[in-house]
Motif scaffolding. Structure first.
Motif, PDB file in Angstrom:
ATOM      1  N   ASP A  66      42.214  49.417  47.176  1.00 59.63           N
ATOM      2  CA  ASP A  66      42.050  48.369  48.213  1.00 59.63           C
ATOM      3  C   ASP A  66      41.394  47.244  47.829  1.00 59.63           C
ATOM      4  OD1 ASP A  66      43.495  50.152  49.835  1.00 59.63           O
ATOM      5  OD2 ASP A  66      41.658  50.819  50.864  1.00 59.63           O
ATOM      6  N   ARG A  67      40.021  47.335  47.202  1.00 59.70           N
ATOM      7  CA  ARG A  67      39.572  46.092  46.837  1.00 59.70           C
ATOM      8  C   ARG A  67      40.444  45.211  45.614  1.00 59.70           C
ATOM      9  NH1 ARG A  67      35.196  49.885  46.586  1.00 59.70           N
ATOM     10  NH2 ARG A  67      35.177  49.920  44.113  1.00 59.70           N
ATOM     11  N   LEU A  68      41.058  45.913  44.747  1.00 54.36           N
ATOM     12  CA  LEU A  68      41.972  45.244  43.824  1.00 54.36           C
ATOM     13  C   LEU A  68      43.013  44.607  44.589  1.00 54.36           C
ATOM     14  CD1 LEU A  68      42.235  47.978  40.912  1.00 54.36           C
ATOM     15  CD2 LEU A  68      41.272  45.539  40.706  1.00 54.36           C
ATOM     16  N   VAL A  69      43.606  44.968  45.681  1.00 53.99           N
ATOM     17  CA  VAL A  69      44.489  44.219  46.258  1.00 53.99           C
ATOM     18  C   VAL A  69      43.995  43.222  46.855  1.00 53.99           C
ATOM     19  CG1 VAL A  69      46.197  44.456  48.457  1.00 53.99           C
ATOM     20  CG2 VAL A  69      46.076  46.221  46.679  1.00 53.99           C
ATOM     21  N   ASP A  70      42.919  43.116  47.259  1.00 57.05           N
ATOM     22  CA  ASP A  70      42.233  41.865  47.997  1.00 57.05           C
ATOM     23  C   ASP A  70      42.127  40.954  46.898  1.00 57.05           C
ATOM     24  OD1 ASP A  70      42.327  43.207  50.349  1.00 57.05           O
ATOM     25  OD2 ASP A  70      40.193  43.907  50.191  1.00 57.05           O
ATOM     26  N   VAL A  71      41.575  41.263  45.676  1.00 56.41           N
ATOM     27  CA  VAL A  71      41.164  40.409  44.624  1.00 56.41           C
ATOM     28  C   VAL A  71      42.370  39.910  44.156  1.00 56.41           C
ATOM     29  CG1 VAL A  71      40.279  40.278  42.247  1.00 56.41           C
ATOM     30  CG2 VAL A  71      38.977  41.625  43.884  1.00 56.41           C
ATOM     31  N   LEU A  72      43.682  40.691  44.077  1.00 55.64           N
ATOM     32  CA  LEU A  72      44.886  40.051  43.580  1.00 55.64           C
ATOM     33  C   LEU A  72      45.156  38.947  44.408  1.00 55.64           C
ATOM     34  CD1 LEU A  72      46.570  43.187  42.260  1.00 55.64           C
ATOM     35  CD2 LEU A  72      45.781  41.394  40.899  1.00 55.64           C
ATOM     36  N   ALA A  73      44.996  39.293  45.734  1.00 55.75           N
ATOM     37  CA  ALA A  73      45.627  38.296  46.721  1.00 55.75           C
ATOM     38  C   ALA A  73      44.779  36.858  46.688  1.00 55.75           C
ATOM     39  CB  ALA A  73      45.625  38.613  48.115  1.00 55.75           C
ATOM     40  N   TRP A  74      43.390  36.960  46.544  1.00 54.96           N
ATOM     41  CA  TRP A  74      42.330  35.915  46.280  1.00 54.96           C
ATOM     42  C   TRP A  74      42.876  35.266  44.805  1.00 54.96           C
ATOM     43  CZ3 TRP A  74      38.827  34.495  42.736  1.00 54.96           C
ATOM     44  CH2 TRP A  74      37.927  33.322  42.841  1.00 54.96           C
ATOM     45  N   MET A  75      43.036  35.839  44.053  1.00 54.54           N
ATOM     46  CA  MET A  75      43.404  35.227  42.481  1.00 54.54           C
ATOM     47  C   MET A  75      44.641  34.500  42.876  1.00 54.54           C
ATOM     48  SD  MET A  75      42.750  38.593  40.028  1.00 54.54           S
ATOM     49  CE  MET A  75      43.188  37.923  38.542  1.00 54.54           C
ATOM     50  N   ARG A  76      45.682  34.903  43.327  1.00 54.47           N
ATOM     51  CA  ARG A  76      46.784  34.001  43.628  1.00 54.47           C
ATOM     52  C   ARG A  76      46.739  32.701  44.438  1.00 54.47           C
ATOM     53  NH1 ARG A  76      49.183  39.220  44.940  1.00 54.47           N
ATOM     54  NH2 ARG A  76      50.783  39.844  43.352  1.00 54.47           N
ATOM     55  N   THR A  77      45.578  32.765  45.503  1.00 54.19           N
ATOM     56  CA  THR A  77      45.336  31.675  46.096  1.00 54.19           C
ATOM     57  C   THR A  77      44.335  30.483  45.480  1.00 54.19           C
ATOM     58  OG1 THR A  77      43.884  32.653  47.490  1.00 54.19           O
ATOM     59  CG2 THR A  77      46.038  32.580  48.214  1.00 54.19           C
ATOM     60  N   ASN A  78      43.906  31.122  44.249  1.00 58.18           N
ATOM     61  CA  ASN A  78      42.817  30.248  43.671  1.00 58.18           C
ATOM     62  C   ASN A  78      43.297  30.219  42.111  1.00 58.18           C
ATOM     63  OD1 ASN A  78      40.311  30.001  45.596  1.00 58.18           O
ATOM     64  ND2 ASN A  78      41.055  32.057  46.062  1.00 58.18           N
ATOM     65  N   LEU A  79      44.182  29.955  41.951  1.00 59.06           N
ATOM     66  CA  LEU A  79      44.597  29.860  40.336  1.00 59.06           C
ATOM     67  C   LEU A  79      44.010  28.665  39.602  1.00 59.06           C
ATOM     68  CD1 LEU A  79      48.587  30.683  40.773  1.00 59.06           C
ATOM     69  CD2 LEU A  79      46.767  32.112  39.957  1.00 59.06           C
ATOM     70  N   HIS A  80      43.587  27.812  40.424  1.00 59.83           N
ATOM     71  CA  HIS A  80      43.246  26.531  39.661  1.00 59.83           C
ATOM     72  C   HIS A  80      41.585  26.811  39.493  1.00 59.83           C
ATOM     73  CE1 HIS A  80      41.697  26.537  43.902  1.00 59.83           C
ATOM     74  NE2 HIS A  80      40.781  26.205  43.486  1.00 59.83           N
ATOM     75  N   GLU A  81      40.953  28.074  39.593  1.00 56.30           N
ATOM     76  CA  GLU A  81      39.596  28.595  39.262  1.00 56.30           C
ATOM     77  C   GLU A  81      39.699  29.022  37.960  1.00 56.30           C
ATOM     78  OE1 GLU A  81      36.913  27.719  41.199  1.00 56.30           O
ATOM     79  OE2 GLU A  81      37.578  27.382  43.017  1.00 56.30           O
ATOM     80  N   ALA A  82      38.357  28.959  37.345  1.00 56.55           N
ATOM     81  CA  ALA A  82      38.226  29.666  36.021  1.00 56.55           C
ATOM     82  C   ALA A  82      37.896  31.011  36.185  1.00 56.55           C
ATOM     83  CB  ALA A  82      36.963  28.992  35.422  1.00 56.55           C
ATOM     84  N   LEU A  83      39.201  31.862  36.435  1.00 57.60           N
ATOM     85  CA  LEU A  83      38.904  33.398  36.890  1.00 57.60           C
ATOM     86  C   LEU A  83      38.502  34.181  35.586  1.00 57.60           C
ATOM     87  CD1 LEU A  83      42.009  33.078  39.214  1.00 57.60           C
ATOM     88  CD2 LEU A  83      39.697  33.078  39.802  1.00 57.60           C
ATOM     89  N   THR A  84      37.279  34.283  35.301  1.00 57.34           N
ATOM     90  CA  THR A  84      36.930  35.223  34.255  1.00 57.34           C
ATOM     91  C   THR A  84      36.745  36.806  34.658  1.00 57.34           C
ATOM     92  OG1 THR A  84      34.655  35.050  35.002  1.00 57.34           O
ATOM     93  CG2 THR A  84      35.536  33.225  33.536  1.00 57.34           C
ATOM     94  N   VAL A  85      36.981  37.510  33.587  1.00 54.35           N
ATOM     95  CA  VAL A  85      36.773  38.920  34.074  1.00 54.35           C
ATOM     96  C   VAL A  85      35.515  39.292  34.674  1.00 54.35           C
ATOM     97  CG1 VAL A  85      36.706  41.351  33.159  1.00 54.35           C
ATOM     98  CG2 VAL A  85      38.308  39.712  32.206  1.00 54.35           C
ATOM     99  N   ASP A  86      34.339  38.762  34.239  1.00 56.46           N
ATOM    100  CA  ASP A  86      33.049  39.115  35.031  1.00 56.46           C
ATOM    101  C   ASP A  86      33.118  38.524  36.570  1.00 56.46           C
ATOM    102  OD1 ASP A  86      32.294  40.005  32.549  1.00 56.46           O
ATOM    103  OD2 ASP A  86      31.038  38.160  31.988  1.00 56.46           O
ATOM    104  N   ALA A  87      33.682  37.457  36.798  1.00 58.99           N
ATOM    105  CA  ALA A  87      33.758  36.942  37.818  1.00 58.99           C
ATOM    106  C   ALA A  87      34.589  37.988  39.115  1.00 58.99           C
ATOM    107  CB  ALA A  87      34.211  35.456  38.150  1.00 58.99           C
ATOM    108  N   LEU A  88      35.772  38.219  38.434  1.00 56.61           N
ATOM    109  CA  LEU A  88      36.519  39.056  39.152  1.00 56.61           C
ATOM    110  C   LEU A  88      36.152  40.383  39.429  1.00 56.61           C
ATOM    111  CD1 LEU A  88      40.038  37.760  37.394  1.00 56.61           C
ATOM    112  CD2 LEU A  88      39.203  36.952  39.840  1.00 56.61           C
TER     113      LEU A  88
END
Length: 345
Positions: free
Chosen positions: A210-232
């Motif tokens: 469930d948490r991963l699904v939420d994170v995946l959705a957030w990633m799709r809407t924040n592609l402009h961010e520097a999405l590091t593994v640590d932050a995710l």
């Protein structure tokens, strides 16, 4: 465009349904291309499904001679070779410039026709060793969903045939058309060909999932961010190591590879659907600079972003990449049967 599927005398319902769902429905009312589509038998006679139904199909393999795209459906058994008139028709189609696309044991048919020599191909992972042994001059990659070799494309198990079909639509008509078609079929718009066919590791626990699904959705809407593994990982309330492990278990790929696919897909949509400068597109999808976007586009799509925009902006008549539900009136689309796949995908 004339599209022909060719089926053996015994066929799984899922394979038959996939190509019919993608190419057999008239979706011109929502701006999608129309295909002159038909499925024909490889060797005459009625077609039997694995669950007992019998179908009589119009036409025969001579239709291949006028087809722009030939869909080679899974072959029924390796112990019975495809008939020579079928193989000859496939060779003629390739020689005159048609595109051929086979998935699952359809790869076996393309190999028998001699159309995979010197190429890379894929098939269902359970068939991979046998097909690799039968065709030693073909590089079989059993770890991917599909392989695009230009005018010869191959896909993994039956369900991956849908990914292969959508990939071809995306390649020929652009992201907006492919996304609209996927929305109409009610499937995810794009699974990258390099994604694993199957996942060996156990699926994560429900809470983690469930948490991963939420994170995946957030990633799709924040592609402009520097999405590091640590932050995710912090966002998913996991350690980086645990996050990376659960991410692969859920998606079949790494966070970096998944992000690259999402960024390229979003870049395609922006290039097709607006007049944003390439520099701004690059910024919005997280590549940072036009040079970085161009490098990835050329590497993954074969053309620079500006050429992609010129190719698909005029070709795509699809009104939007996201349609409201009201644009899919039930009366315009016959209800398709949901077929269960026989055996493993």
């Amino acid at each position: 465009m004339i599209v022909t599927g060719v089926t053996p005398n015994t066929i799984g319902a899922l394979s038959f349904g996939i190509v019919t769902e993608v190419f057999g429905y008239d979706r011109t009312a929502i701006g999608l291309p129309e295909f002159d589509f038909r499925i024909v038998p490889a060797q005459g006679g009625p077609i039997r499904t694995l669950y007992g139904a019998t179908m009589h199909l119009d036409g025969d393999v001579t239709r291949i001679d006028e087809s722009d795209l030939v869909l080679v459906l899974p072959w029924e058994t390796f112990h019975v070779p495809p008939p020579e008139p079928y193989l000859e028709a496939l060779r003629r189609a390739y020689d005159r410039g048609a595109t051929l696309m086979g998935f699952c044991s359809g790869t076996f048919v393309l190999g028998k026709a001699g159309l995979l020599t010197g190429r890379k191909a894929t098939t269902h992972w359970q068939n991979a060793a046998y097909i690799a042994d039968q065709f030693p001059d073909v590089t079989i990659d059993a770890d991917v969903l599909y392989v695009d070799e230009g005018r010869v494309l191959t896909g993994a198990g039956s369900a991956a045939g849908l990914d292969l079909c959508l990939h071809w639509v995306r390649r020929e008509y652009g992201a907006r058309v492919a996304n609209a078609l996927a929305r109409s079929v009610v499937v995810p718009p794009h699974r990258d060909g390099g994604q694993a066919q199957y996942i060996v590791s156990p699926l994560p626990e429900v809470g983690d999932s469930d948490r991963l699904v939420d994170v995946l959705a957030w990633m799709r809407t924040n592609l402009h961010e520097a999405l590091t593994v640590d932050a995710l990982a912090a966002k998913a309330l996991m350690s980086p190591r645990s996050f990376a492990r659960h991410f692969r278990a859920t998606t079949g790929t790494t966070p970096r590879a998944w992000l690259l696919v999402q960024r390229l897909q979003r870049a395609e949509e922006l290039l097709e659907g607006g007049d944003l400068p390439v520099e701004e597109v690059a910024r919005r999808v997280g590549f940072g600079t036009a040079a970085a976007l161009r490098d990835q586009f050329v590497r993954r799509r074969g053309v620079p972003p500006r050429d992609y925009r010129r190719a698909f902006r005029s070709a795509s008549e699809c009104p939007a990449s996201e349609f409201p539900a009201s644009e899919f009136p039930a009366s315009e689309f016959p209800v398709s049967e949901c077929a269960e796949e026989e055996g493993a995908a």
